[in-house]
Motif scaffolding. Structure first.
Motif, PDB file in Angstrom:
ATOM      1  N   ARG A 175      26.397  20.042   4.049  1.00 22.45           N
ATOM      2  CA  ARG A 175      26.004  19.969   5.446  1.00 22.45           C
ATOM      3  C   ARG A 175      25.188  21.187   5.888  1.00 22.45           C
ATOM      4  O   ARG A 175      24.263  21.063   6.689  1.00 22.45           O
ATOM      5  CB  ARG A 175      27.235  19.792   6.327  1.00 22.45           C
ATOM      6  N   ASP A 176      25.527  22.349   5.356  1.00 21.35           N
ATOM      7  CA  ASP A 176      24.786  23.561   5.695  1.00 21.35           C
ATOM      8  C   ASP A 176      23.328  23.454   5.245  1.00 21.35           C
ATOM      9  O   ASP A 176      22.411  23.720   6.026  1.00 21.35           O
ATOM     10  CB  ASP A 176      25.452  24.782   5.046  1.00 21.35           C
ATOM     11  N   LEU A 177      23.108  23.060   4.000  1.00 22.92           N
ATOM     12  CA  LEU A 177      21.737  22.941   3.488  1.00 22.92           C
ATOM     13  C   LEU A 177      20.968  21.860   4.237  1.00 22.92           C
ATOM     14  O   LEU A 177      19.794  22.030   4.572  1.00 22.92           O
ATOM     15  CB  LEU A 177      21.756  22.651   1.990  1.00 22.92           C
ATOM     16  N   LYS A 178      21.632  20.762   4.517  1.00 26.92           N
ATOM     17  CA  LYS A 178      21.010  19.664   5.250  1.00 26.92           C
ATOM     18  C   LYS A 178      20.603  20.132   6.653  1.00 26.92           C
ATOM     19  O   LYS A 178      19.500  19.834   7.118  1.00 26.92           O
ATOM     20  CB  LYS A 178      21.997  18.500   5.313  1.00 26.92           C
ATOM     21  N   SER A 179      21.478  20.892   7.322  1.00 27.82           N
ATOM     22  CA  SER A 179      21.169  21.360   8.682  1.00 27.82           C
ATOM     23  C   SER A 179      20.016  22.358   8.702  1.00 27.82           C
ATOM     24  O   SER A 179      19.370  22.535   9.736  1.00 27.82           O
ATOM     25  CB  SER A 179      22.411  21.987   9.322  1.00 27.82           C
ATOM     26  N   LYS A 180      19.750  22.992   7.575  1.00 26.94           N
ATOM     27  CA  LYS A 180      18.647  23.946   7.474  1.00 26.94           C
ATOM     28  C   LYS A 180      17.327  23.279   7.099  1.00 26.94           C
ATOM     29  O   LYS A 180      16.310  23.947   6.937  1.00 26.94           O
ATOM     30  CB  LYS A 180      18.985  25.036   6.465  1.00 26.94           C
ATOM     31  N   GLY A 181      17.359  21.951   6.946  1.00 25.50           N
ATOM     32  CA  GLY A 181      16.126  21.221   6.705  1.00 25.50           C
ATOM     33  C   GLY A 181      15.785  20.956   5.253  1.00 25.50           C
ATOM     34  O   GLY A 181      14.711  20.423   4.962  1.00 25.50           O
TER      35      GLY A 181
ATOM     36  N   CYS B  17      26.630  32.721  -3.240  1.00 19.33           N
ATOM     37  CA  CYS B  17      26.720  31.511  -2.425  1.00 19.33           C
ATOM     38  C   CYS B  17      25.345  31.114  -1.894  1.00 19.33           C
ATOM     39  O   CYS B  17      24.657  31.922  -1.269  1.00 19.33           O
ATOM     40  CB  CYS B  17      27.689  31.727  -1.275  1.00 19.33           C
ATOM     41  N   ILE B  18      24.978  29.875  -2.121  1.00 24.75           N
ATOM     42  CA  ILE B  18      23.677  29.383  -1.666  1.00 24.75           C
ATOM     43  C   ILE B  18      23.567  29.390  -0.143  1.00 24.75           C
ATOM     44  O   ILE B  18      22.480  29.556   0.406  1.00 24.75           O
ATOM     45  CB  ILE B  18      23.391  27.977  -2.240  1.00 24.75           C
ATOM     46  N   MET B  19      24.693  29.259   0.554  1.00 26.64           N
ATOM     47  CA  MET B  19      24.639  29.285   2.023  1.00 26.64           C
ATOM     48  C   MET B  19      24.222  30.655   2.528  1.00 26.64           C
ATOM     49  O   MET B  19      23.480  30.758   3.503  1.00 26.64           O
ATOM     50  CB  MET B  19      25.986  28.889   2.623  1.00 26.64           C
ATOM     51  N   VAL B  20      24.664  31.696   1.875  1.00 30.05           N
ATOM     52  CA  VAL B  20      24.283  33.050   2.270  1.00 30.05           C
ATOM     53  C   VAL B  20      22.808  33.290   1.946  1.00 30.05           C
ATOM     54  O   VAL B  20      22.057  33.828   2.764  1.00 30.05           O
ATOM     55  CB  VAL B  20      25.169  34.103   1.569  1.00 30.05           C
ATOM     56  N   GLN B  21      22.382  32.872   0.768  1.00 30.24           N
ATOM     57  CA  GLN B  21      21.006  33.126   0.348  1.00 30.24           C
ATOM     58  C   GLN B  21      19.992  32.281   1.112  1.00 30.24           C
ATOM     59  O   GLN B  21      18.832  32.640   1.171  1.00 30.24           O
ATOM     60  CB  GLN B  21      20.870  32.859  -1.156  1.00 30.24           C
ATOM     61  N   SER B  22      20.428  31.161   1.684  1.00 29.98           N
ATOM     62  CA  SER B  22      19.503  30.307   2.428  1.00 29.98           C
ATOM     63  C   SER B  22      19.599  30.523   3.932  1.00 29.98           C
ATOM     64  O   SER B  22      18.983  29.800   4.702  1.00 29.98           O
ATOM     65  CB  SER B  22      19.801  28.828   2.118  1.00 29.98           C
TER      66      SER B  22
END
Length: 137
Positions: A37-43, A126-131
C-alpha cells in the motif's frame, strides 16, 4: 552489478519502475500489507505476488512472478527466509535482475547464495524508507 544499475534506490527514482511485491497481503499487521500500500500510494506501478491470494487491496494478485503480465523492474521480497531462496531462484530463471530483500526475509544461506550469484540485490534496508522522497500529488 547488472545492466549498469548498482544502486537499487536509483530505480525508485524512475517513473517507469514497476515493483513486484512478493508476499503482498491484506493482513494489516504484516509488512506485505504495509509495503504494498505504501508503494502504491507513492505512485509506483506495484504488482502483488502471493500464491494464497486472489486479490490484494482490491488488485488482482498473481500466484508467482512467472504469472505477472509484465516483467517487473524490481522484485521486493517480503517472505519468510525459508521461502526467499525459491523466489530468488525464480528471479534468475525469469531474467529478473534486481531484487530487494526486506529486513527479516533474508538468512545467512540466502545472503551467501546472492553473494555468489549475478543478481543485483539490496538486503537489510526497507524499501518504504528508501522511497519516502516520492509522493503523489
Amino acid at each position: 552489478m547488472v545492466a549498469g544499475v548498482n544502486d537499487l534506490t536509483e530505480l525508485l527514482r524512475k517513473d517507469d519502475t514497476t515493483v513486484a511485491v512478493v508476499g503482498a497481503n491484506d493482513h494489516p499487521g504484516k509488512y506485505g500489507y504495509t509495503i504494498y500500500r505504501d508503494l502504491k500510494s507513492k505512485g509506483y506501478r506495484v504488482l502483488p505476488v502471493n500464491p494464497n491470494r486472489e486479490t490484494v487491496d482490491g488488485d488482482p494478485c498473481y500466484r508467482s512472478l512467472a504469472d505477472l503480465p509484465v516483467r517487473p523492474t524490481l522484485v521486493n521480497i517480503v517472505t519468510p527466509p525459508n521461502v526467499t531462496l525459491n523466489v530468488i531462484k525464480e528471479c534468475e530463471r525469469l531474467g529478473i535482475h534486481h531484487v530487494w530483500l526486506q529486513p527479516g526475509s533474508e538468512s545467512p544461506e540466502v545472503l551467501d547464495y546472492l553473494s555468489h550469484g549475478s543478481l543485483n540485490y539490496l538486503a537489510q534496508a526497507c524499501i518504504m524508507v528508501q522511497s519516502r522522497f516520492r509522493t503523489t500529488s
